[in-house]
Write a protein that holds these residues in place. Structure first.
Motif, PDB file in Angstrom:
ATOM      1  N   MET A  26       2.974   5.739  -5.714  1.00  0.00           N
ATOM      2  CA  MET A  26       2.756   5.870  -7.121  1.00  0.00           C
ATOM      3  C   MET A  26       1.715   7.036  -7.279  1.00  0.00           C
ATOM      4  O   MET A  26       1.870   7.761  -8.394  1.00  0.00           O
ATOM      5  N   ARG A  27       0.664   6.951  -6.607  1.00  0.00           N
ATOM      6  CA  ARG A  27      -0.346   8.080  -6.851  1.00  0.00           C
ATOM      7  C   ARG A  27       0.015   9.571  -6.747  1.00  0.00           C
ATOM      8  O   ARG A  27      -0.097  10.382  -7.513  1.00  0.00           O
ATOM      9  N   ARG A  28       1.227   9.800  -5.733  1.00  0.00           N
ATOM     10  CA  ARG A  28       1.724  11.088  -5.724  1.00  0.00           C
ATOM     11  C   ARG A  28       2.673  11.317  -6.747  1.00  0.00           C
ATOM     12  O   ARG A  28       2.648  12.417  -7.074  1.00  0.00           O
ATOM     13  N   VAL A  29       3.330  10.450  -7.488  1.00  0.00           N
ATOM     14  CA  VAL A  29       4.115  10.703  -8.664  1.00  0.00           C
ATOM     15  C   VAL A  29       3.281  10.896  -9.695  1.00  0.00           C
ATOM     16  O   VAL A  29       3.322  12.093 -10.483  1.00  0.00           O
ATOM     17  N   ALA A  76       7.686   7.717 -15.198  1.00  0.00           N
ATOM     18  CA  ALA A  76       7.798   8.751 -14.006  1.00  0.00           C
ATOM     19  C   ALA A  76       7.628   7.653 -12.786  1.00  0.00           C
ATOM     20  O   ALA A  76       8.267   8.078 -11.903  1.00  0.00           O
ATOM     21  N   CYS A  77       7.030   6.615 -12.537  1.00  0.00           N
ATOM     22  CA  CYS A  77       6.701   5.571 -11.784  1.00  0.00           C
ATOM     23  C   CYS A  77       7.818   4.862 -11.593  1.00  0.00           C
ATOM     24  O   CYS A  77       7.744   3.986 -10.666  1.00  0.00           O
ATOM     25  N   ARG A  78       8.678   4.712 -12.255  1.00  0.00           N
ATOM     26  CA  ARG A  78       9.970   3.925 -12.299  1.00  0.00           C
ATOM     27  C   ARG A  78      10.605   3.888 -10.868  1.00  0.00           C
ATOM     28  O   ARG A  78      11.273   3.060 -10.690  1.00  0.00           O
ATOM     29  N   VAL A  79      10.601   5.245 -10.620  1.00  0.00           N
ATOM     30  CA  VAL A  79      11.546   5.673  -9.250  1.00  0.00           C
ATOM     31  C   VAL A  79      10.869   5.112  -8.068  1.00  0.00           C
ATOM     32  O   VAL A  79      11.760   4.910  -7.215  1.00  0.00           O
ATOM     33  N   SER A 106       0.843  -1.191  -0.027  1.00  0.00           N
ATOM     34  CA  SER A 106      -0.004   0.062   0.033  1.00  0.00           C
ATOM     35  C   SER A 106       0.773   1.382   0.044  1.00  0.00           C
ATOM     36  O   SER A 106       0.382   2.239  -0.546  1.00  0.00           O
ATOM     37  N   SER A 107       1.902   1.116   0.582  1.00  0.00           N
ATOM     38  CA  SER A 107       2.968   2.455   0.692  1.00  0.00           C
ATOM     39  C   SER A 107       3.381   2.605  -0.851  1.00  0.00           C
ATOM     40  O   SER A 107       3.551   3.736  -0.959  1.00  0.00           O
ATOM     41  N   GLN A 108       3.562   1.625  -1.746  1.00  0.00           N
ATOM     42  CA  GLN A 108       4.191   1.810  -2.954  1.00  0.00           C
ATOM     43  C   GLN A 108       3.055   2.267  -3.915  1.00  0.00           C
ATOM     44  O   GLN A 108       3.296   3.200  -4.646  1.00  0.00           O
TER      45      GLN A 108
END
Length: 253
Positions: free
Chosen positions: A148-151, A184-187, A142-144
């Motif tokens: 991901m939503r933030r990015v 962008a989500c790859r980070v 869930s933290s990931q």
């Protein structure tokens, strides 16, 4: 009994003389056109007894219907009629959606689907709501998902500040926006794919969006050009062939 039969005959006569009005005959057909963003292509027809009733109606068409690209048949574009000129109804773009069967094929077992909704304000002043759907090949924490939503949210808001509505819609249709978000989500986590499952124009901007299909106009012009040149080339070849035939004839004799 006689009085009752006379009354029934009068009732039948009165009912038989009453004409039923055919509402369809009173209606006229109006051609619905896409906005300038899609080259004002004709996208359908609608019947109405009054042009005022046409305003406000919505219509859905796939990108395949507009461009002929079969790979885009799962993307539905939504338009709303804003005005009527004669028998032509003009529309504005109000959003898009993915077909339900396409979404079902993407979301299968042992995969994590993360939905997110982001409101952006485009460079030309449109309030545009974008709903994304990220698909991961495995279960993620869930933290990931929150990261991901933030990015995704930050990336879309920044894109809105730099791009017009036409540019964003073109990126959605082409798939470039989804690729940029996945990159962008790859980070956070390598993501298989991201889809822009739905969008909605919540408030109009400063002016009507520009066309996103200039390629179609260029292709039509290129196809028409050779047809205009063919009549000029054909007569030029025939006179050149005739003198050669006359010059060879005396040599053979």
């Amino acid at each position: 009994m006689a009085g009752a039969s006379v009354a029934s005959k009068k009732a039948k006569a009165a009912g038989g003389g009453r004409k039923v009005r055919d509402k369809w005959k009173a209606k006229e057909w109006y051609k619905i056109h896409a906005p300038r963003m899609f080259n004002e292509a004709e996208i359908g027809e609608t019947p109405s007894a009054d042009p005022e009733y046409v305003i406000g109606r919505t219509v859905e068409v796939t990108v395949q219907d507009l461009t002929g690209d079969f790979s885009k048949m799962h993307i539905k574009l939504r338009f709303k009629v804003t005005s009527v000129d004669g028998h032509d109804a003009k529309t504005e773009f109000i959003g898009h959606d993915l077909t339900s069967d396409y979404v079902r094929r993407l979301t299968r077992r042992k995969k994590t689907k993360t939905d997110h909704v982001v409101d952006v304000v485009t460079k030309d002043g449109f309030s545009y709501r974008i709903k994304t759907m990220a698909i991961a090949d495995r279960r993620i924490q869930s933290s990931q998902e929150d990261a991901m939503r933030r990015v995704i949210g930050e990336t879309l808001v920044n894109m809105g500040k730099e791009q017009t509505l036409s540019q964003l819609v073109k990126a959605i249709v082409s798939g470039d926006l989804a690729k940029d978000l996945a990159r962008a989500c790859r980070v956070v986590i390598p993501i298989k794919r991201i889809e822009i499952r739905k969008s909605e124009v919540r408030a109009n901007g400063e002016s009507e969006p520009e066309s996103i299909m200039p390629e179609a106009v260029v292709e039509e012009a290129e196809e028409a050009a050779p047809a205009a040149e063919e009549p000029a080339e054909a007569p030029a070849e025939e006179p050149a062939a005739e003198p050669e035939a006359e010059a060879e004839a005396p040599a053979e004799e």
